[in-house]
Motif scaffolding. Structure first.
Motif, PDB file in Angstrom:
ATOM      1  N   PRO A  40      42.056  41.967  33.908  1.00  0.00           N
ATOM      2  CA  PRO A  40      41.938  43.175  34.755  1.00  0.00           C
ATOM      3  C   PRO A  40      40.507  43.337  35.253  1.00  0.00           C
ATOM      4  CG  PRO A  40      43.125  43.646  32.718  1.00  0.00           C
ATOM      5  CD  PRO A  40      42.541  42.273  32.554  1.00  0.00           C
ATOM      6  N   ARG A  41      40.380  43.756  36.505  1.00  0.00           N
ATOM      7  CA  ARG A  41      39.059  43.865  37.113  1.00  0.00           C
ATOM      8  C   ARG A  41      38.892  45.240  37.744  1.00  0.00           C
ATOM      9  NH1 ARG A  41      36.108  39.569  38.301  1.00  0.00           N
ATOM     10  NH2 ARG A  41      35.409  40.488  40.263  1.00  0.00           N
ATOM     11  N   THR A  42      37.689  45.725  37.714  1.00  0.00           N
ATOM     12  CA  THR A  42      37.327  46.912  38.480  1.00  0.00           C
ATOM     13  C   THR A  42      36.504  46.452  39.679  1.00  0.00           C
ATOM     14  OG1 THR A  42      35.339  47.211  37.130  1.00  0.00           O
ATOM     15  CG2 THR A  42      37.333  48.396  36.452  1.00  0.00           C
ATOM     16  N   TYR A  43      36.335  47.326  40.656  1.00  0.00           N
ATOM     17  CA  TYR A  43      35.672  46.959  41.896  1.00  0.00           C
ATOM     18  C   TYR A  43      34.453  47.835  42.124  1.00  0.00           C
ATOM     19  CZ  TYR A  43      40.308  44.943  42.545  1.00  0.00           C
ATOM     20  OH  TYR A  43      41.480  44.265  42.365  1.00  0.00           O
ATOM     21  N   ALA A  44      33.344  47.178  42.417  1.00  0.00           N
ATOM     22  CA  ALA A  44      32.127  47.925  42.733  1.00  0.00           C
ATOM     23  C   ALA A  44      32.279  48.644  44.065  1.00  0.00           C
ATOM     24  CB  ALA A  44      30.928  46.983  42.773  1.00  0.00           C
ATOM     25  N   THR A  45      32.990  48.017  44.992  1.00  0.00           N
ATOM     26  CA  THR A  45      33.239  48.604  46.308  1.00  0.00           C
ATOM     27  C   THR A  45      34.722  48.477  46.628  1.00  0.00           C
ATOM     28  OG1 THR A  45      31.022  47.976  47.070  1.00  0.00           O
ATOM     29  CG2 THR A  45      32.652  48.541  48.761  1.00  0.00           C
ATOM     30  N   THR A  46      35.350  49.566  46.953  1.00  0.00           N
ATOM     31  CA  THR A  46      36.772  49.564  47.284  1.00  0.00           C
ATOM     32  C   THR A  46      36.945  49.506  48.794  1.00  0.00           C
ATOM     33  OG1 THR A  46      37.280  50.868  45.317  1.00  0.00           O
ATOM     34  CG2 THR A  46      38.954  50.782  47.043  1.00  0.00           C
ATOM     35  N   ILE A  47      37.780  48.587  49.257  1.00  0.00           N
ATOM     36  CA  ILE A  47      38.078  48.464  50.682  1.00  0.00           C
ATOM     37  C   ILE A  47      39.346  49.268  50.970  1.00  0.00           C
ATOM     38  CG2 ILE A  47      38.529  46.894  52.587  1.00  0.00           C
ATOM     39  CD1 ILE A  47      35.768  46.562  51.369  1.00  0.00           C
TER      40      ILE A  47
ATOM     41  N   LEU B  85      40.797  40.776  50.893  1.00  0.00           N
ATOM     42  CA  LEU B  85      41.857  39.831  50.544  1.00  0.00           C
ATOM     43  C   LEU B  85      42.268  39.975  49.085  1.00  0.00           C
ATOM     44  CD1 LEU B  85      40.652  36.613  52.425  1.00  0.00           C
ATOM     45  CD2 LEU B  85      42.608  38.048  53.001  1.00  0.00           C
ATOM     46  N   GLU B  86      41.290  40.248  48.229  1.00  0.00           N
ATOM     47  CA  GLU B  86      41.594  40.421  46.810  1.00  0.00           C
ATOM     48  C   GLU B  86      42.287  41.754  46.543  1.00  0.00           C
ATOM     49  OE1 GLU B  86      39.356  40.561  42.448  1.00  0.00           O
ATOM     50  OE2 GLU B  86      38.190  40.596  44.304  1.00  0.00           O
ATOM     51  N   GLN B  87      41.783  42.821  47.146  1.00  0.00           N
ATOM     52  CA  GLN B  87      42.298  44.156  46.838  1.00  0.00           C
ATOM     53  C   GLN B  87      43.553  44.507  47.631  1.00  0.00           C
ATOM     54  OE1 GLN B  87      39.122  47.056  47.267  1.00  0.00           O
ATOM     55  NE2 GLN B  87      37.618  45.614  46.437  1.00  0.00           N
TER      56      GLN B  87
ATOM     57  N   PRO C  99      31.799  38.551  55.719  1.00  0.00           N
ATOM     58  CA  PRO C  99      32.530  37.701  54.767  1.00  0.00           C
ATOM     59  C   PRO C  99      32.792  38.371  53.425  1.00  0.00           C
ATOM     60  CG  PRO C  99      30.822  36.440  55.870  1.00  0.00           C
ATOM     61  CD  PRO C  99      30.617  37.863  56.272  1.00  0.00           C
ATOM     62  N   LEU C 100      31.804  39.138  52.928  1.00  0.00           N
ATOM     63  CA  LEU C 100      31.991  39.814  51.651  1.00  0.00           C
ATOM     64  C   LEU C 100      33.095  40.862  51.738  1.00  0.00           C
ATOM     65  CD1 LEU C 100      31.183  40.307  48.746  1.00  0.00           C
ATOM     66  CD2 LEU C 100      29.353  41.815  49.548  1.00  0.00           C
ATOM     67  N   ALA C 101      33.126  41.616  52.840  1.00  0.00           N
ATOM     68  CA  ALA C 101      34.181  42.614  53.027  1.00  0.00           C
ATOM     69  C   ALA C 101      35.545  41.952  53.148  1.00  0.00           C
ATOM     70  CB  ALA C 101      33.890  43.449  54.277  1.00  0.00           C
ATOM     71  N   LEU C 102      35.609  40.798  53.812  1.00  0.00           N
ATOM     72  CA  LEU C 102      36.872  40.071  53.944  1.00  0.00           C
ATOM     73  C   LEU C 102      37.354  39.579  52.590  1.00  0.00           C
ATOM     74  CD1 LEU C 102      39.112  38.776  55.611  1.00  0.00           C
ATOM     75  CD2 LEU C 102      37.598  36.815  56.004  1.00  0.00           C
TER      76      LEU C 102
ATOM     77  N   ALA D 233      45.359  42.302  50.017  1.00  0.00           N
ATOM     78  CA  ALA D 233      46.357  41.241  50.151  1.00  0.00           C
ATOM     79  C   ALA D 233      46.773  40.664  48.807  1.00  0.00           C
ATOM     80  CB  ALA D 233      45.821  40.121  51.047  1.00  0.00           C
ATOM     81  N   LYS D 234      46.162  41.170  47.719  1.00  0.00           N
ATOM     82  CA  LYS D 234      46.486  40.721  46.360  1.00  0.00           C
ATOM     83  C   LYS D 234      46.285  39.217  46.176  1.00  0.00           C
ATOM     84  CE  LYS D 234      47.577  44.939  45.626  1.00  0.00           C
ATOM     85  NZ  LYS D 234      46.584  45.830  44.954  1.00  0.00           N
ATOM     86  N   LEU D 235      45.297  38.674  46.881  1.00  0.00           N
ATOM     87  CA  LEU D 235      44.956  37.270  46.711  1.00  0.00           C
ATOM     88  C   LEU D 235      44.261  37.099  45.364  1.00  0.00           C
ATOM     89  CD1 LEU D 235      45.021  34.632  48.532  1.00  0.00           C
ATOM     90  CD2 LEU D 235      42.607  35.086  48.969  1.00  0.00           C
ATOM     91  N   PRO D 236      44.582  36.028  44.611  1.00  0.00           N
ATOM     92  CA  PRO D 236      43.903  35.818  43.327  1.00  0.00           C
ATOM     93  C   PRO D 236      42.386  35.821  43.493  1.00  0.00           C
ATOM     94  CG  PRO D 236      45.752  34.324  43.528  1.00  0.00           C
ATOM     95  CD  PRO D 236      45.618  35.023  44.859  1.00  0.00           C
ATOM     96  N   ALA D 237      41.703  36.379  42.509  1.00  0.00           N
ATOM     97  CA  ALA D 237      40.251  36.542  42.601  1.00  0.00           C
ATOM     98  C   ALA D 237      39.534  35.209  42.771  1.00  0.00           C
ATOM     99  CB  ALA D 237      39.732  37.270  41.364  1.00  0.00           C
ATOM    100  N   LYS D 238      40.064  34.148  42.129  1.00  0.00           N
ATOM    101  CA  LYS D 238      39.360  32.869  42.210  1.00  0.00           C
ATOM    102  C   LYS D 238      39.372  32.314  43.627  1.00  0.00           C
ATOM    103  CE  LYS D 238      43.314  29.981  40.825  1.00  0.00           C
ATOM    104  NZ  LYS D 238      43.761  28.947  39.869  1.00  0.00           N
ATOM    105  N   PHE D 239      40.460  32.594  44.388  1.00  0.00           N
ATOM    106  CA  PHE D 239      40.509  32.128  45.773  1.00  0.00           C
ATOM    107  C   PHE D 239      39.605  32.973  46.665  1.00  0.00           C
ATOM    108  CE2 PHE D 239      44.665  30.583  44.198  1.00  0.00           C
ATOM    109  CZ  PHE D 239      44.506  29.243  44.491  1.00  0.00           C
ATOM    110  N   ALA D 240      39.601  34.294  46.431  1.00  0.00           N
ATOM    111  CA  ALA D 240      38.765  35.180  47.244  1.00  0.00           C
ATOM    112  C   ALA D 240      37.289  34.849  47.061  1.00  0.00           C
ATOM    113  CB  ALA D 240      39.037  36.633  46.873  1.00  0.00           C
TER     114      ALA D 240
END
Length: 217
Positions: A184-191, A106-108, A99-102, A110-117
Protein backbone atom coordinates in the motif's frame (compact mmCIF):
# COMPACT_ATOMS: atom_id res chain seq x y z
CA UNK A 1 -7.22 18.48 -18.05
CA UNK A 2 -6.21 15.34 -16.19
CA UNK A 3 -3.05 13.85 -17.84
CA UNK A 4 -4.56 10.37 -18.19
CA UNK A 5 -7.74 11.75 -19.77
CA UNK A 6 -5.66 13.93 -22.07
CA UNK A 7 -3.54 10.95 -23.15
CA UNK A 8 -6.67 8.86 -23.75
CA UNK A 9 -8.20 11.63 -25.85
CA UNK A 10 -5.10 11.96 -28.04
CA UNK A 11 -4.81 8.19 -28.55
CA UNK A 12 -8.50 7.70 -29.35
CA UNK A 13 -8.62 10.55 -31.85
CA UNK A 14 -5.38 9.45 -33.53
CA UNK A 15 -6.65 5.87 -33.72
CA UNK A 16 -9.98 6.89 -35.21
CA UNK A 17 -8.69 9.21 -37.91
CA UNK A 18 -6.30 6.45 -38.98
CA UNK A 19 -9.31 4.54 -40.36
CA UNK A 20 -11.32 7.42 -41.77
CA UNK A 21 -10.83 9.68 -44.78
CA UNK A 22 -12.42 13.00 -43.87
CA UNK A 23 -9.88 15.70 -44.54
CA UNK A 24 -12.10 18.48 -43.20
CA UNK A 25 -12.11 16.89 -39.75
CA UNK A 26 -8.33 16.49 -39.97
CA UNK A 27 -8.04 20.17 -40.83
CA UNK A 28 -10.28 21.15 -37.92
CA UNK A 29 -8.27 19.00 -35.50
CA UNK A 30 -5.06 20.52 -36.86
CA UNK A 31 -6.31 24.07 -36.26
CA UNK A 32 -7.67 23.28 -32.78
CA UNK A 33 -4.39 21.61 -31.75
CA UNK A 34 -2.41 24.59 -33.00
CA UNK A 35 -4.65 27.02 -31.12
CA UNK A 36 -4.33 24.97 -27.94
CA UNK A 37 -0.53 25.07 -28.19
CA UNK A 38 -0.61 28.82 -28.76
CA UNK A 39 -2.93 29.21 -25.76
CA UNK A 40 -0.48 27.15 -23.68
CA UNK A 41 2.31 29.59 -24.67
CA UNK A 42 4.38 27.04 -26.58
CA UNK A 43 7.41 28.87 -27.98
CA UNK A 44 7.35 30.04 -31.58
CA UNK A 45 10.57 28.14 -32.26
CA UNK A 46 8.96 24.89 -31.09
CA UNK A 47 5.84 25.55 -33.15
CA UNK A 48 8.00 26.21 -36.19
CA UNK A 49 9.85 22.93 -35.62
CA UNK A 50 6.58 21.03 -35.19
CA UNK A 51 5.42 22.49 -38.50
CA UNK A 52 8.57 22.23 -40.61
CA UNK A 53 9.35 18.56 -39.88
CA UNK A 54 5.91 17.12 -40.76
CA UNK A 55 5.66 19.51 -43.71
CA UNK A 56 8.76 17.96 -45.24
CA UNK A 57 7.68 14.35 -44.73
CA UNK A 58 4.04 14.97 -45.65
CA UNK A 59 5.05 16.76 -48.85
CA UNK A 60 7.47 13.96 -49.78
CA UNK A 61 4.80 11.31 -49.17
CA UNK A 62 2.12 13.16 -51.14
CA UNK A 63 4.54 13.79 -54.00
CA UNK A 64 5.54 10.14 -54.19
CA UNK A 65 1.89 9.02 -54.15
CA UNK A 66 1.02 11.56 -56.82
CA UNK A 67 3.81 10.31 -59.07
CA UNK A 68 2.32 6.82 -58.93
CA UNK A 69 -0.87 8.24 -60.39
CA UNK A 70 -3.16 5.80 -58.59
CA UNK A 71 -4.51 8.11 -55.88
CA UNK A 72 -7.18 10.80 -55.85
CA UNK A 73 -6.68 14.42 -54.73
CA UNK A 74 -9.07 13.73 -51.84
CA UNK A 75 -6.90 10.90 -50.54
CA UNK A 76 -3.76 13.02 -50.89
CA UNK A 77 -5.41 15.75 -48.82
CA UNK A 78 -6.36 13.19 -46.17
CA UNK A 79 -2.82 11.84 -45.93
CA UNK A 80 -1.27 15.32 -45.83
CA UNK A 81 -3.53 16.64 -43.07
CA UNK A 82 -3.45 13.37 -41.10
CA UNK A 83 0.32 13.59 -40.61
CA UNK A 84 -0.04 17.12 -39.23
CA UNK A 85 -2.82 16.03 -36.87
CA UNK A 86 -0.59 13.28 -35.45
CA UNK A 87 2.28 15.69 -34.88
CA UNK A 88 0.18 18.56 -33.52
CA UNK A 89 -1.82 16.35 -31.16
CA UNK A 90 1.40 14.78 -29.88
CA UNK A 91 2.99 18.21 -29.61
CA UNK A 92 0.05 19.59 -27.64
CA UNK A 93 0.18 16.66 -25.23
CA UNK A 94 3.95 16.64 -24.76
CA UNK A 95 4.27 20.41 -24.42
CA UNK A 96 1.44 20.80 -21.89
CA UNK A 97 1.95 17.70 -19.72
CA UNK A 98 4.69 17.24 -17.15
CA UNK A 99 6.18 13.72 -17.11
CA UNK A 100 5.95 13.53 -13.31
CA UNK A 101 2.26 14.50 -13.38
CA UNK A 102 1.62 11.90 -16.10
CA UNK A 103 3.36 9.15 -14.10
CA UNK A 104 1.41 10.04 -10.97
CA UNK A 105 -1.85 10.17 -12.90
CA UNK A 106 -1.26 6.81 -14.58
CA UNK A 107 -0.62 5.27 -11.18
CA UNK A 108 -3.48 6.94 -9.32
CA UNK A 109 -6.18 7.37 -11.97
CA UNK A 110 -5.44 4.60 -14.48
CA UNK A 111 -4.39 2.15 -11.72
CA UNK A 112 -1.17 1.36 -13.55
CA UNK A 113 1.25 -0.66 -11.38
CA UNK A 114 3.71 1.62 -9.59
CA UNK A 115 6.75 -0.11 -11.09
CA UNK A 116 5.58 0.71 -14.62
CA UNK A 117 4.68 4.31 -13.77
CA UNK A 118 8.01 5.01 -12.10
CA UNK A 119 9.85 2.98 -14.71
CA UNK A 120 8.44 5.34 -17.36
CA UNK A 121 9.50 8.34 -15.30
CA UNK A 122 12.99 6.91 -14.76
CA UNK A 123 13.40 6.24 -18.49
CA UNK A 124 12.37 9.82 -19.30
CA UNK A 125 14.80 11.29 -16.75
CA UNK A 126 17.60 9.11 -18.11
CA UNK A 127 17.43 10.72 -21.56
CA UNK A 128 20.13 13.35 -20.82
CA UNK A 129 22.37 10.63 -19.39
CA UNK A 130 21.80 8.47 -22.47
CA UNK A 131 22.76 11.38 -24.73
CA UNK A 132 25.92 11.94 -22.68
CA UNK A 133 26.72 8.22 -22.86
CA UNK A 134 26.33 8.24 -26.65
CA UNK A 135 28.72 11.20 -26.91
CA UNK A 136 31.23 9.41 -24.65
CA UNK A 137 31.07 6.22 -26.70
CA UNK A 138 31.59 8.16 -29.94
CA UNK A 139 34.56 10.03 -28.46
CA UNK A 140 36.13 6.80 -27.19
CA UNK A 141 35.70 5.23 -30.63
CA UNK A 142 37.34 8.22 -32.32
CA UNK A 143 40.37 7.81 -30.05
CA UNK A 144 40.71 4.28 -31.48
CA UNK A 145 40.28 5.53 -35.05
CA UNK A 146 36.65 4.39 -35.37
CA UNK A 147 33.78 6.56 -36.48
CA UNK A 148 30.44 5.46 -35.05
CA UNK A 149 27.45 6.84 -36.93
CA UNK A 150 23.86 6.97 -35.75
CA UNK A 151 23.16 3.77 -37.71
CA UNK A 152 26.13 1.83 -36.28
CA UNK A 153 24.95 -1.34 -34.42
CA UNK A 154 28.01 -1.19 -32.16
CA UNK A 155 26.83 2.17 -30.80
CA UNK A 156 23.40 0.83 -29.84
CA UNK A 157 24.86 -2.34 -28.36
CA UNK A 158 27.09 -0.36 -25.98
CA UNK A 159 24.26 1.98 -24.99
CA UNK A 160 22.00 -1.00 -24.24
CA UNK A 161 24.70 -2.52 -22.01
CA UNK A 162 25.02 0.77 -20.14
CA UNK A 163 21.22 1.02 -19.78
CA UNK A 164 21.06 -2.49 -18.31
CA UNK A 165 23.61 -1.46 -15.70
CA UNK A 166 21.58 1.67 -14.91
CA UNK A 167 18.39 -0.37 -14.51
CA UNK A 168 20.03 -2.45 -11.77
CA UNK A 169 21.21 0.72 -10.04
CA UNK A 170 17.73 2.27 -10.27
CA UNK A 171 16.11 -0.87 -8.84
CA UNK A 172 18.56 -0.86 -5.92
CA UNK A 173 17.97 2.86 -5.34
CA UNK A 174 14.18 2.44 -5.27
CA UNK A 175 14.47 -0.46 -2.82
CA UNK A 176 16.81 1.49 -0.57
CA UNK A 177 14.26 4.33 -0.49
CA UNK A 178 11.57 1.99 0.79
CA UNK A 179 9.78 1.06 -2.43
CA UNK A 180 8.06 -2.33 -2.13
CA UNK A 181 6.15 -3.64 -5.12
CA UNK A 182 2.49 -4.32 -4.33
CA UNK A 183 2.60 -2.68 -0.90
CA UNK A 184 0.00 0.00 0.00
CA UNK A 185 1.23 3.46 -0.90
CA UNK A 186 0.35 7.00 0.04
CA UNK A 187 0.83 9.92 -2.33
CA UNK A 188 2.72 13.12 -1.71
CA UNK A 189 0.69 14.77 -4.47
CA UNK A 190 -2.78 13.65 -5.51
CA UNK A 191 -3.81 14.08 -9.15
CA UNK A 192 -7.55 14.85 -9.16
CA UNK A 193 -9.92 13.30 -11.69
CA UNK A 194 -12.80 15.75 -11.93
CA UNK A 195 -16.19 15.39 -13.59
CA UNK A 196 -15.13 18.25 -15.87
CA UNK A 197 -12.37 16.06 -17.33
CA UNK A 198 -14.88 13.34 -18.27
CA UNK A 199 -17.19 15.94 -19.80
CA UNK A 200 -14.35 17.37 -21.88
CA UNK A 201 -13.38 13.89 -23.05
CA UNK A 202 -16.93 12.93 -23.98
CA UNK A 203 -17.73 16.25 -25.68
CA UNK A 204 -14.49 16.22 -27.68
CA UNK A 205 -15.10 12.68 -28.92
CA UNK A 206 -18.72 13.50 -29.71
CA UNK A 207 -17.71 16.45 -31.86
CA UNK A 208 -15.21 14.29 -33.72
CA UNK A 209 -17.88 11.64 -34.35
CA UNK A 210 -20.28 14.26 -35.69
CA UNK A 211 -17.63 15.50 -38.06
CA UNK A 212 -16.68 12.03 -39.26
CA UNK A 213 -20.17 10.69 -39.81
CA UNK A 214 -22.24 13.68 -40.94
CA UNK A 215 -21.06 13.47 -44.57
CA UNK A 216 -18.22 15.97 -44.62
CA UNK A 217 -15.65 15.46 -47.43
Amino acid sequence: MNPTIKLSLVILIAFEISFTQVWTVNLALLIVSLLLMIYAHVSFKRLLWLTAVPLFFASALVWSLKLQGSTTPHFLGVIFTRIFVYVYLGGWFSQTTQPLALARSLEQNAKLPAKFAYGFLAAFNLMPKIQAEVATIKAAALMRGQVLHIWSPQLYFKVILAAMNWSDQLAAAMTSHGFVEGAPRTYATTIPLRHRDWWLLGLSLLLVQLGLFCGLP
